[in-house]
Design a protein around this motif. Structure first.
Motif, PDB file in Angstrom:
ATOM      1  N   PHE A 185       0.823  -1.216   0.000  1.00  0.00           N
ATOM      2  CA  PHE A 185       0.000   0.000   0.000  1.00  0.00           C
ATOM      3  C   PHE A 185       0.860   1.271   0.000  1.00  0.00           C
ATOM      4  N   PHE A 186       2.119   1.134   0.347  1.00  0.00           N
ATOM      5  CA  PHE A 186       3.007   2.284   0.465  1.00  0.00           C
ATOM      6  C   PHE A 186       4.036   2.344  -0.664  1.00  0.00           C
ATOM      7  N   ASP A 187       3.901   1.455  -1.638  1.00  0.00           N
ATOM      8  CA  ASP A 187       4.814   1.413  -2.779  1.00  0.00           C
ATOM      9  C   ASP A 187       4.232   2.247  -3.915  1.00  0.00           C
ATOM     10  N   PRO A 188       4.836   3.399  -4.239  1.00  0.00           N
ATOM     11  CA  PRO A 188       4.264   4.264  -5.281  1.00  0.00           C
ATOM     12  C   PRO A 188       4.212   3.624  -6.659  1.00  0.00           C
ATOM     13  N   ALA A 189       5.001   2.568  -6.862  1.00  0.00           N
ATOM     14  CA  ALA A 189       4.981   1.889  -8.159  1.00  0.00           C
ATOM     15  C   ALA A 189       3.731   1.026  -8.339  1.00  0.00           C
ATOM     16  N   LEU A 190       3.091   0.662  -7.224  1.00  0.00           N
ATOM     17  CA  LEU A 190       1.901  -0.198  -7.284  1.00  0.00           C
ATOM     18  C   LEU A 190       0.657   0.691  -7.222  1.00  0.00           C
ATOM     19  N   THR A 191       0.325   1.263  -8.345  1.00  0.00           N
ATOM     20  CA  THR A 191      -0.736   2.274  -8.383  1.00  0.00           C
ATOM     21  C   THR A 191      -2.129   1.701  -8.154  1.00  0.00           C
ATOM     22  N   TYR A 193      -2.941   0.110  -5.596  1.00  0.00           N
ATOM     23  CA  TYR A 193      -3.171   0.141  -4.159  1.00  0.00           C
ATOM     24  C   TYR A 193      -3.065   1.575  -3.645  1.00  0.00           C
ATOM     25  N   ARG A 194      -3.916   1.906  -2.664  1.00  0.00           N
ATOM     26  CA  ARG A 194      -3.946   3.262  -2.126  1.00  0.00           C
ATOM     27  C   ARG A 194      -3.598   3.228  -0.642  1.00  0.00           C
ATOM     28  N   GLU A 195      -2.693   4.093  -0.246  1.00  0.00           N
ATOM     29  CA  GLU A 195      -2.237   4.104   1.143  1.00  0.00           C
ATOM     30  C   GLU A 195      -3.369   4.211   2.154  1.00  0.00           C
ATOM     31  N   PRO A 196      -4.383   5.078   1.943  1.00  0.00           N
ATOM     32  CA  PRO A 196      -5.455   5.166   2.947  1.00  0.00           C
ATOM     33  C   PRO A 196      -6.157   3.838   3.208  1.00  0.00           C
ATOM     34  N   ASP A 197      -6.189   2.959   2.218  1.00  0.00           N
ATOM     35  CA  ASP A 197      -6.858   1.679   2.417  1.00  0.00           C
ATOM     36  C   ASP A 197      -6.190   0.848   3.503  1.00  0.00           C
TER      37      ASP A 197
END
Length: 226
Positions: A185-191, A193-197
């Motif tokens: 969720f914190f990897d910017p390359a994995l778009t 997934y969203r950090e707030p989730d």
């Protein structure tokens, strides 16, 4: 009361008794947020083809579809709780097809009863199991795509079992494990997934209700049962 821990699609096929199908990241966390926002029913669907067919038959129903973590083209929404924040969901019906959680439901063919499992309503599930006092409880940690184990689902299974049976549970260690399991969720390359989730899915006991799933004909229906 006997607890049996199983995992993945193959584990769902062997589940018996009161069965808790667990998908923390994100399917059954999402469903809890949907019901909290006023959704009336969900229809968990294994096949995307069947999900789109149902959508064509009921165009006013919302379709949430995910594969590989990403929203499926043509769906109204993906599988992200934060994506649906602010949406007008009161009284709506949602078709829900995902690569892990809903696959567990459609494969739990020997279960006496199915409830969905997530951390956000885990305490309500614990109370429900205690009240029902079934001979057998099976937890099914659905993992990634129902094929690879995922620690967040194992943690949820461990938490429910420990709380029902009055055993110790190391919350601090669980939080460390969750952060590691949710690193994507914190990897910017994995778009997809969203950090707030991550934060929305890891709030232990946020909601006081249980989501039960029943099958009528060929259609599975999820509703708040307690």
């Amino acid at each position: 009361m006997k607890f049996v821990r199983r995992e993945l699609i193959e584990g769902a096929k062997k589940a018996e008794g009161l069965t808790v199908v667990i998908d923390v990241f994100r399917a059954f966390s999402l469903e809890a947020y949907l019901f909290a926002a006023g959704v009336r029913q969900t229809h968990p669907i294994g096949s995307l083809e069947d999900a789109f067919t149902l959508k064509r038959e009921h165009p006013d129903w919302l379709l949430c579809g995910e594969r590989g973590g990403a929203k499926v083209p043509g769906c109204d929404y993906g599988n992200s709780p934060c994506e649906m924040e602010g949406a007008d969901l009161k009284g709506r019906i949602v078709i829900h097809s995902t690569s892990a959680g809903t696959q567990g439901i459609v494969n739990a063919v020997h279960a006496d009863e199915i409830v969905t499992g997530s951390l956000v309503n885990a305490d309500a599930i614990v109370s429900y199991i205690r009240a029902k006092n079934p001979a057998t409880v099976t937890t099914v940690a659905m993992g990634k795509a129902g094929l690879t184990p995922a620690d967040e689902d194992r943690i949820c299974a461990e938490y429910i079992e420990a709380k029902v049976l009055g055993k110790p549970f190391d919350m601090e260690q669980a939080k460390k494990r969750l952060r590691k399991a949710g690193a994507h969720f914190f990897d910017p390359a994995l778009t997809q997934y969203r950090e707030p989730d991550y934060y929305l899915c890891t709030q232990f006991g946020k909601f006081p209700f249980v989501i039960g799933v029943k099958k009528t004909g060929e259609l599975y229906t999820g509703e708040v049962i307690r």
